[in-house]
Write a protein that holds these residues in place. Structure first.
Motif, short mmCIF file in Angstrom:
data_model
loop_
_atom_site.label_atom_id
_atom_site.label_comp_id
_atom_site.label_asym_id
_atom_site.label_seq_id
_atom_site.Cartn_x
_atom_site.Cartn_y
_atom_site.Cartn_z
N GLU A 92 4.62 -11.29 -7.17
CA GLU A 92 2.96 -10.64 -7.02
C GLU A 92 3.40 -9.07 -6.55
N GLN A 93 3.47 -8.69 -5.36
CA GLN A 93 3.33 -7.76 -5.00
C GLN A 93 4.23 -6.66 -6.65
N LEU A 94 4.90 -7.13 -7.03
CA LEU A 94 5.31 -5.32 -7.94
C LEU A 94 4.52 -5.42 -9.58
N THR A 137 0.62 -1.40 -0.39
CA THR A 137 0.04 0.07 -0.21
C THR A 137 0.61 1.58 0.02
N MET A 138 1.84 1.96 0.83
CA MET A 138 2.79 2.47 1.04
C MET A 138 3.91 2.34 -0.18
N GLY A 139 4.63 2.45 -0.09
CA GLY A 139 5.36 1.96 -1.20
C GLY A 139 5.18 1.92 -2.86
N THR A 198 6.44 -4.54 5.49
CA THR A 198 5.86 -4.83 6.38
C THR A 198 6.61 -4.00 8.33
N GLU A 199 5.81 -3.63 8.53
CA GLU A 199 5.90 -3.76 9.91
C GLU A 199 6.39 -4.47 11.07
N ASN A 200 7.31 -5.20 10.93
CA ASN A 200 7.96 -5.51 11.81
C ASN A 200 9.20 -5.20 12.15
N VAL A 220 11.74 -2.05 -4.84
CA VAL A 220 11.72 -2.78 -4.40
C VAL A 220 10.37 -3.74 -3.90
N ASP A 221 9.89 -5.37 -3.93
CA ASP A 221 10.00 -6.17 -3.22
C ASP A 221 10.28 -7.63 -3.38
N VAL A 222 10.23 -8.17 -2.59
CA VAL A 222 10.53 -9.83 -2.33
C VAL A 222 9.60 -10.82 -3.32
N THR A 240 8.79 3.88 8.30
CA THR A 240 7.47 2.33 9.91
C THR A 240 6.47 4.18 10.35
N SER A 241 5.40 3.27 11.16
CA SER A 241 4.24 4.17 11.92
C SER A 241 4.92 3.65 13.33
N SER A 242 5.02 3.33 13.68
CA SER A 242 5.62 2.68 14.75
C SER A 242 6.87 2.14 15.66
N ILE A 269 12.35 -7.49 10.50
CA ILE A 269 11.87 -7.35 9.18
C ILE A 269 13.14 -5.78 8.40
N LYS A 270 12.67 -5.11 9.47
CA LYS A 270 13.18 -4.28 8.65
C LYS A 270 13.98 -4.26 9.57
N LYS A 271 14.64 -4.28 10.38
CA LYS A 271 16.46 -4.61 10.95
C LYS A 271 17.02 -5.53 9.74
N1 LIG Z 1 -0.67 1.32 5.32
C1 LIG Z 1 -0.68 2.60 6.46
O1 LIG Z 1 -2.66 3.12 6.20
C2 LIG Z 1 0.66 3.06 6.84
C3 LIG Z 1 0.51 4.45 7.13
C4 LIG Z 1 1.75 4.86 7.44
C5 LIG Z 1 3.00 4.10 7.33
N2 LIG Z 1 2.82 3.02 7.48
C6 LIG Z 1 3.83 1.82 7.42
O2 LIG Z 1 4.26 1.43 6.52
C7 LIG Z 1 4.49 0.05 5.64
C8 LIG Z 1 4.60 -0.48 5.50
O3 LIG Z 1 2.87 -0.50 5.14
P1 LIG Z 1 1.86 -1.07 4.16
O4 LIG Z 1 0.64 -0.57 4.60
O5 LIG Z 1 2.33 -0.60 2.81
O6 LIG Z 1 2.65 -2.69 4.13
P2 LIG Z 1 1.55 -4.25 2.74
O7 LIG Z 1 1.34 -5.18 3.72
O8 LIG Z 1 1.12 -3.21 2.02
O9 LIG Z 1 3.25 -3.92 2.50
C9 LIG Z 1 4.71 -4.46 2.91
C10 LIG Z 1 4.78 -4.95 1.74
O10 LIG Z 1 6.74 -5.24 1.93
C11 LIG Z 1 7.05 -6.47 0.70
N3 LIG Z 1 8.33 -6.86 2.04
C12 LIG Z 1 8.11 -7.88 3.09
N4 LIG Z 1 9.57 -8.48 3.08
C13 LIG Z 1 10.15 -7.74 2.52
C14 LIG Z 1 12.16 -7.41 2.36
N5 LIG Z 1 12.67 -7.85 2.79
N6 LIG Z 1 11.91 -7.36 1.11
C15 LIG Z 1 11.43 -6.55 0.20
N7 LIG Z 1 9.70 -6.67 0.37
C16 LIG Z 1 9.34 -6.97 1.87
C17 LIG Z 1 5.94 -7.19 1.10
O11 LIG Z 1 5.99 -8.60 0.03
C18 LIG Z 1 5.25 -5.68 1.01
O12 LIG Z 1 4.65 -5.77 -0.16
C19 LIG Z 1 4.90 -0.25 7.29
O13 LIG Z 1 5.99 0.34 8.07
C20 LIG Z 1 3.91 0.45 7.93
O14 LIG Z 1 3.72 0.14 9.17
C21 LIG Z 1 1.36 1.78 6.70
#
Ligand SMILES: NC(=O)c1ccc[n+]([C@@H]2O[C@H](COP(=O)([O-])OP(=O)(O)OC[C@H]3O[C@@H](n4cnc5c(N)ncnc54)[C@H](O)[C@@H]3O)[C@@H](O)[C@H]2O)c1
Length: 285
Positions: free
Chosen positions: A36-38, A12-14, A90-92, A31-33, A117-119, A95-97
């Motif tokens: 399907e997401q790309l 969604t955000m990327g 993904t907000e984890n 970039v995405d792993v 990140t949101s948090s 994963i982020k580190k």
């Molecule tokens: N959704 C919101 O409203 C919102 C708002 C502000 C901030 N955020 C933050 O933005 C970030 C993304 O949220 P989102 O809603 O887009 O999530 P999402 O689940 O829609 O997308 C996450 C993407 O990350 C990819 N991914 C996972 N591991 C990966 C890796 N190792 N390398 C590359 N790609 C990888 C997944 O395949 C997926 O496409 C989070 O940190 C979230 O907290 C979200």
């Protein structure tokens, strides 16, 4: 010279960050792993640009140029050319580190390493990359990215002045308004917003009023574009619960920040809001 950035995560955000940057004349490696997401991100980009042309917000030539500035990759294909890497995966925390470890070793030594990140603590992410911590910063976009004007820019004690200045510059180049804050649980936006949403669940749980009435009162009485419970459905109830837990753990005051039982109950039942078709409200019809 055209600026090149990489956006890691095509959800969604990327995907929103990518189309906003490409429309502003920046070349983006998306970039995405997940292939399907790309593919999904590319479909969303094409659809968004088509709609912008139909609404006469841009010409067909401008839309074609924006799309041609994006490449879709499962690896960090344009790392060596990138001046910015914006992580929106993904907000984890783990994963982020891991992604930041890869970013610190793959991207040039003057590349800014930003996270959406949101948090998660920017300070903790910075610590995980050692000497590169001065280039780590929070670049918190809002959903939907092409529409929402704010970028909440989060600095940790290690973030350098140059990193902050370049992040503000890129945000403005993308047509956004950056506002800086320090790294504290929930930053500013979620520290203020989430307890209000949580309180709306308490008001519902205590029988003060039903969701329609709570949202109606807050919409009309406070001039909000939508009520807090409908906004919670849009954000995702699981995301709201997780952010309340971050505030709960990070700020103390257990009674003030504990997620409301009603919110937890819905999450545990799998009713996460718009994305599952049901949350506070039912979207299946
Ligand atoms: N959704 C919101 O409203 C919102 C708002 C502000 C901030 N955020 C933050 O933005 C970030 C993304 O949220 P989102 O809603 O887009 O999530 P999402 O689940 O829609 O997308 C996450 C993407 O990350 C990819 N991914 C996972 N591991 C990966 C890796 N190792 N390398 C590359 N790609 C990888 C997944 O395949 C997926 O496409 C989070 O940190 C979230 O907290 C979200």
């Amino acid at each position: 010279m055209t600026q090149i950035i990489s956006v890691i995560g095509a959800g969604t955000m990327g995907s929103g960050i990518t189309i906003t940057a490409a429309s502003a004349g920046i070349e983006v490696c998306q970039v995405d792993v997940s292939q399907e997401q790309l593919d999904r991100a590319k479909f969303y980009h094409e659809k968004t640009l088509k709609r912008n042309v139909e609404k006469e917000r841009m010409t067909q030539d401008e839309a074609d140029a924006a799309l041609s500035r994006i490449c879709y990759c499962q690896d960090h294909a344009r790392a060596s050319e990138s001046s910015f890497a914006i992580e929106a995966a993904t907000e984890n925390s783990e994963i982020k580190k891991k992604i930041f470890g890869a970013m610190a070793s793959t991207y040039p030594s003057n590349c800014i390493l930003a996270t959406n990140t949101s948090s998660i603590s920017i300070t903790e992410i910075g610590k995980s990359v050692g000497e590169a911590a001065d280039r780590v910063i929070g670049m918190h976009f809002f959903n939907p990215v092409p529409v929402m004007k704010l970028v909440e820019v989060i600095k940790s004690p290690s973030t350098s002045k140059e990193t902050l200045a370049r992040t503000i510059e890129l945000s403005e180049q993308m047509g956004k308004t950056p506002i800086a804050a320090n790294d504290h649980p929930g930053f500013v936006s979620n520290r203020v917003l989430m307890p209000m949403i949580n309180e709306a669940f308490h008001a519902w749980n205590d029988g003060v009023a039903g969701p329609d009435e709570i949202d109606g009162i807050m919409k009309l009485g406070c001039a909000f574009p939508m009520g807090p419970l409908r906004l919670a459905d849009l954000i995702g109830l699981d995301v709201c619960r997780d952010i309340m837990l971050v505030l709960h753990e990070g700020l103390g005051h257990p009674d003030k920040y504990a997620p409301c039982a009603k919110l937890v109950e819905l999450v545990e039942a799998g009713h996460l809001g718009n994305k599952t078709g049901r949350g506070v409200y039912d979207y299946t019809s």
